[in-house]
Design an enzyme around this catalytic site. Structure first.
Site, PDB file in Angstrom:
ATOM      1  N   LYS A  67       0.907  -1.321  -0.002  1.00 16.69           N
ATOM      2  CA  LYS A  67      -0.026   0.030   0.010  1.00 16.69           C
ATOM      3  C   LYS A  67       0.780   1.200  -0.003  1.00 16.69           C
ATOM      4  CE  LYS A  67       0.850   1.118   4.340  1.00 16.69           C
ATOM      5  NZ  LYS A  67       1.638   2.212   5.093  1.00 16.69           N
ATOM      6  N   PRO A  72       9.651  -4.893   0.186  1.00 17.75           N
ATOM      7  CA  PRO A  72      10.669  -4.523   1.217  1.00 17.75           C
ATOM      8  C   PRO A  72      10.035  -4.339   2.674  1.00 17.75           C
ATOM      9  CG  PRO A  72      10.562  -2.578  -0.225  1.00 17.75           C
ATOM     10  CD  PRO A  72       9.520  -3.827  -0.614  1.00 17.75           C
ATOM     11  N   GLY A  86      10.258  -2.862   6.523  1.00 20.13           N
ATOM     12  CA  GLY A  86      10.613  -1.499   7.129  1.00 20.13           C
ATOM     13  C   GLY A  86      10.445  -0.453   6.255  1.00 20.13           C
ATOM     14  N   ALA A  87       9.378  -0.409   5.473  1.00 23.03           N
ATOM     15  CA  ALA A  87       9.332   0.211   4.198  1.00 23.03           C
ATOM     16  C   ALA A  87       8.144   1.356   4.229  1.00 23.03           C
ATOM     17  CB  ALA A  87       9.290  -0.495   2.976  1.00 23.03           C
ATOM     18  N   LEU A 145       5.230   0.276   3.387  1.00 29.43           N
ATOM     19  CA  LEU A 145       4.511  -0.115   2.564  1.00 29.43           C
ATOM     20  C   LEU A 145       3.630  -1.404   2.846  1.00 29.43           C
ATOM     21  CD1 LEU A 145       7.151  -0.562  -0.489  1.00 29.43           C
ATOM     22  CD2 LEU A 145       5.574   1.275  -0.106  1.00 29.43           C
ATOM     23  N   GLY A 155       3.883  -4.232   4.104  1.00 31.02           N
ATOM     24  CA  GLY A 155       4.096  -5.761   3.968  1.00 31.02           C
ATOM     25  C   GLY A 155       3.797  -6.659   4.778  1.00 31.02           C
ATOM     26  N   GLY A 156       3.913  -6.757   5.941  1.00 27.16           N
ATOM     27  CA  GLY A 156       3.571  -7.552   6.983  1.00 27.16           C
ATOM     28  C   GLY A 156       2.181  -7.282   7.318  1.00 27.16           C
ATOM     29  N   SER A 157       1.508  -6.417   7.434  1.00 25.80           N
ATOM     30  CA  SER A 157       0.253  -6.206   7.722  1.00 25.80           C
ATOM     31  C   SER A 157      -0.734  -6.708   6.468  1.00 25.80           C
ATOM     32  CB  SER A 157      -0.099  -4.624   7.827  1.00 25.80           C
ATOM     33  OG  SER A 157       0.717  -4.051   8.717  1.00 25.80           O
ATOM     34  N   ASP A 193      -2.477  -1.479  10.399  1.00 18.58           N
ATOM     35  CA  ASP A 193      -2.593  -1.266   8.862  1.00 18.58           C
ATOM     36  C   ASP A 193      -3.395  -2.479   8.531  1.00 18.58           C
ATOM     37  OD1 ASP A 193      -1.714   1.206   8.697  1.00 18.58           O
ATOM     38  OD2 ASP A 193       0.302   0.379   8.161  1.00 18.58           O
TER      39      ASP A 193
HETATM   40  O1  C5P Z   1       0.013  -1.495  14.796  1.00 21.70           O
HETATM   41  P1  C5P Z   1       1.293  -1.532  14.515  1.00 21.70           P
HETATM   42  O2  C5P Z   1       2.079  -2.656  15.183  1.00 21.70           O
HETATM   43  O3  C5P Z   1       1.718  -1.497  12.950  1.00 21.70           O
HETATM   44  O4  C5P Z   1       2.152  -0.395  15.018  1.00 21.70           O
HETATM   45  C1  C5P Z   1       3.572  -0.442  15.195  1.00 21.70           C
HETATM   46  C2  C5P Z   1       3.926   0.740  16.162  1.00 21.70           C
HETATM   47  O5  C5P Z   1       3.612   2.038  15.885  1.00 21.70           O
HETATM   48  C3  C5P Z   1       3.040   0.825  17.489  1.00 21.70           C
HETATM   49  O6  C5P Z   1       3.566   0.154  18.402  1.00 21.70           O
HETATM   50  C4  C5P Z   1       2.910   2.173  17.945  1.00 21.70           C
HETATM   51  O7  C5P Z   1       4.242   2.655  18.580  1.00 21.70           O
HETATM   52  C5  C5P Z   1       3.044   3.148  16.577  1.00 21.70           C
HETATM   53  N1  C5P Z   1       1.779   3.572  15.928  1.00 21.70           N
HETATM   54  C6  C5P Z   1       1.120   4.463  16.496  1.00 21.70           C
HETATM   55  N2  C5P Z   1      -0.215   4.908  15.992  1.00 21.70           N
HETATM   56  C7  C5P Z   1      -0.802   4.095  14.857  1.00 21.70           C
HETATM   57  C8  C5P Z   1      -0.079   2.986  14.540  1.00 21.70           C
HETATM   58  C9  C5P Z   1       1.239   2.726  14.889  1.00 21.70           C
HETATM   59  O8  C5P Z   1       1.628   5.035  17.551  1.00 21.70           O
HETATM   60  N3  C5P Z   1      -1.867   4.528  14.488  1.00 21.70           N
END
Ligand code: C5P
Length: 302
Positions: A14, A103, A105-106, A108, A110-112, A145
């Protein structure tokens, strides 16, 4: 034993065309208002029941073509599979194969995207027939995501990411089919770090939700193309540390007149490609700035 059954699910990347982080929540997460679109570029997830016995004692087994992707319990595919079993009680063993192209850490997704593809694959294989709302609930529990990938088209994402509204048709048509170039330097950016930095900068780094909504409504009600929507207020915190990003984006704007932004918390960026854009010259400029081996991928908004 019943014959193996296979589900093959495309797991798209995305981009965030518009990303306004609007404030910090009591649970430590951030509220955001974002227009997000899947691309026709992504990973492929193949899930097969009964093909081979997953490692003794485990219901699920995961293989990936990219050695950098963890295939242990930290992988969101296995987290999603576990959540599916908790919700449905389904017990059959499944072997997952992930053909990874997005990739890590991008920014994008990917993992989600892989996690949501897992829920869709298991829903197919098990015949559990969970409905959209149940799948969305499971997806939201795995990552902010994840739910957006259930829509299959451009969406407006709100809250922590769990509130999804598909973009009205006329507006979606202004995005779908648009060519983009996605590019990522050799380093990634931690999403948690970027949000943490933003929080440390204080309330002035957020865009008030009302203003974010006003900007999206203005774009929806107008007739400007995708370029008129581009915004990302995570850019200042990420750009301060990773200066290679704004330097290249500025080069692309000045040199080629491109609309270009960072996606999510980076480090990927994207540029909208007007028809007739000199793609090979643009790619050369990107590779000169970020090195010959950096990730560069043409794609289309799906
Ligand atoms: O939800 P996810 O694991 O992808 O988010 C990774 C990190 O990014 C969360 O632990 C949080 O620190 C931060 N985050 C946030 N607010 C969001 C999405 C992510 O603070 N809406």
């Amino acid at each position: 034993m019943s014959p193996p059954r296979t589900a093959t699910i495309f797991s798209p990347a995305k981009i965030n065309l518009f990303l306004a982080v609007t404030g910090r929540r009591a649970d430590g997460y951030h509220d955001l208002v974002s227009v997000v679109a899947p691309l026709d570029f992504g990973d492929l997830l193949i899930a097969e029941t009964g093909e081979r016995k997953p490692e003794a004692g485990r219901q699920f087994d995961l293989e990936c073509n990219d050695p950098e992707v963890p295939v242990d319990g930290n992988n969101l595919i296995l987290k999603a599979a576990k959540a599916f079993v908790v919700a449905t009680g389904w017990m059959e063993p499944v072997a997952f194969r992930l053909d990874k192209r997005i990739p890590v850490g991008a920014g994008l997704g990917g993992g989600s995207s892989n996690a949501t593809a897992t829920l869709l694959a298991l829903n197919q294989l098990s015949g559990a027939n969970l409905g959209r709302a149940e799948l969305a609930g499971l997806a939201a529990g795995i990552g902010s995501d994840c739910p957006l990938f259930l829509e299959g088209g451009p969406v407006i994402m709100r809250g922590r990411g769990e509130r999804i509204e598909s973009l009205p048709d006329p507006a979606a048509r202004r995005l779908r089919g648009r060519k983009v170039l996605v590019f990522k330097p050799s380093f990634g950016v931690s999403t948690a770090w970027a949000y943490e930095r933003m929080a440390a900068n204080g309330p002035q780094s957020y865009l008030p939700a009302q203003e974010a909504e006003r900007r999206i409504a203005a774009w929806l009600g107008g007739d400007s193309d995708a370029g008129g929507l581009l915004f990302n207020n995570l850019e200042p915190v990420v750009f301060r540390k990773f200066v290679a990003l704004p330097v290249l984006l500025e080069d692309l704007r000045r040199g080629f007149g491109l609309a270009a932004r960072m996606s999510g918390s980076g480090s990927s960026c994207f540029a909208l490609l007007p028809s007739g854009a000199p793609v090979s010259e643009i790619v050369t400029t990107i590779r000169e700035a970020w090195g010959a081996v950096c990730f560069v991928q043409p794609a289309t908004i799906a």
